[in-house]
Design an enzyme around this catalytic site. Structure first.
Site, PDB file in Angstrom:
ATOM      1  CB  SER A  67       1.433  -3.203   5.275  1.00 32.01           C
ATOM      2  OG  SER A  67       0.844  -3.035   4.002  1.00 32.01           O
ATOM      3  CE  LYS A  69     -18.365  -1.320 -10.466  1.00 33.73           C
ATOM      4  NZ  LYS A  69     -18.038  -0.131  -9.650  1.00 33.73           N
TER       5      LYS A  69
END
Length: 348
Positions: free
Chosen positions: A176, A228
């Site tokens: 990753s 948000k």
């Protein structure tokens, strides 16, 4: 069944309590660590010449295996050889200095915290390095936060931009975010059973909304901006929030793939960007790495032709900072273990 139901409720309460305790602890620990980091003096470096270290290893073994009568003559002969070698080195250096290899270590956690040292080490080296020199980074990381590993990869890219050869050695894992860093290098060297790849993005979190609701606990969240907050641990998530969160994961995955494709144009990114990790031998056939060897083999071979130096950052910390860092690392290690279980390979 009643017992299982009560046990499940008890377990959920324990998890909720642990989360409630760990989050403030992590916030406090991070605050203390950040304050300590801002107030810390500039780092100092320790430089060890690995050629000398390897010679010392050899001599220790030789002397341990010699008979007592042979030891004295051996040491005398060794002193003569060292003087002769020193004179030869001085003459050679005046004509054509030996190329150099500088070795850095990066042991990555979820936040890629080691980038704090890496940036100083690379800044220092860039003031010294010549095109004939090489930088080797011994990298170990299972990945973590995208922005943190993006910064770490950018630090390595500073070497590439200055045309300094960069080799990444992976003995255990570069997955990753760890592979994002490795992909920057001119050459990736992996041990045969190192885990390589995992070009994907993962996010997981529990949701305690039903538990809170059943126990008559309200959770209130206020935001400004439609997205948000998309999904939360304590609020009630909806399909729109989940879809947006998944979209953001896909966008991050696309950026990751493009980054790897730019760094390693010879790699068939579409074939390996599945989130899978491969052992070194498989990674070599897929083009994820360039050579199979341990970092020890690579550096011993380099020391035969080059001067090899290991550069390590030394940083003194106050007791407050040590306490904050220790608490933060404990929480992060716990999180890393839980995250690692999701992708852990079976034991051998």
């Amino acid at each position: 069944m009643a017992f299982l139901s009560e046990y499940g409720l008890f377990l959920a309460k324990v998890v909720t309590l642990l989360v409630a305790l760990l989050i403030p602890l992590l916030v406090v620990a991070s605050t203390v660590a950040r304050r300590g980091h801002r107030d810390t003096a500039p780092p100092e470096f320790e430089v060890v010449k690995l050629n000398d270290q390897l010679d010392d290893y050899q001599q220790q073994l030789v002397e341990a295996t010699l008979a007592e009568g042979e030891l004295k003559s051996h040491r005398k002969q060794r002193r003569k050889e060292e003087k002769k070698r020193a004179k030869t080195a001085v003459k050679a250096a005046s004509k054509q200095p030996r190329p150099r290899t500088f070795v850095l270590d990066f042991d990555g956690d979820i936040k890629a915290s080691a980038v704090a040292s890496l940036r100083h080490e690379i800044t220092a080296l860039l003031r010294l390095l010549k095109p004939s020199d090489e930088v080797v980074v011994r990298l170990e990381s299972g990945g973590g936060m995208v922005h943190s590993y993006g910064l770490a990869a950018s630090q390595l890219n500073r070497l590439i931009e200055q045309q300094i050869p960069l080799t990444i050695c992976v003995d255990k894992v570069a997955a990753s975010g760890g592979y994002m860093m490795a992909a920057v290098a001119n050459k990736i060297v992996a041990a045969p059973f190192a885990l390589i790849g995992s070009i994907g993005v993962v996010a997981q979190l529990p949701n305690f909304n039903r538990l809170l609701r059943d126990n008559k606990v309200d959770f209130e969240l206020y935001t400004a901006g439609e997205y948000k907050r998309t999904v939360t641990m304590f609020g009630e998530n909806n399909d729109q929030g989940r879809a947006k969160f998944q979209q953001e994961l896909e966008q991050t995955h696309q950026l990751f793939q493009q980054f790897v494709a730019n760094a390693r144009p010879q790699l068939d990114v579409a074939a390996v960007a599945t989130g899978e990790a491969w052992y070194g031998q498989q990674a070599l056939s897929l083009g994820l790495v360039d050579q199979l060897a341990t970092s020890d083999d690579y550096l011993v071979a380099a020391a035969a032709e080059r001067d090899v130096y290991q550069l390590t950052t030394l940083q003194k910390r106050s007791w407050q900072e040590k306490l904050g860092v220790a608490a933060q690392q404990s929480v992060e290690q716990l999180a890393s273990r839980w995250l690692g279980r999701a992708t852990q390979r079976p034991p051998v």
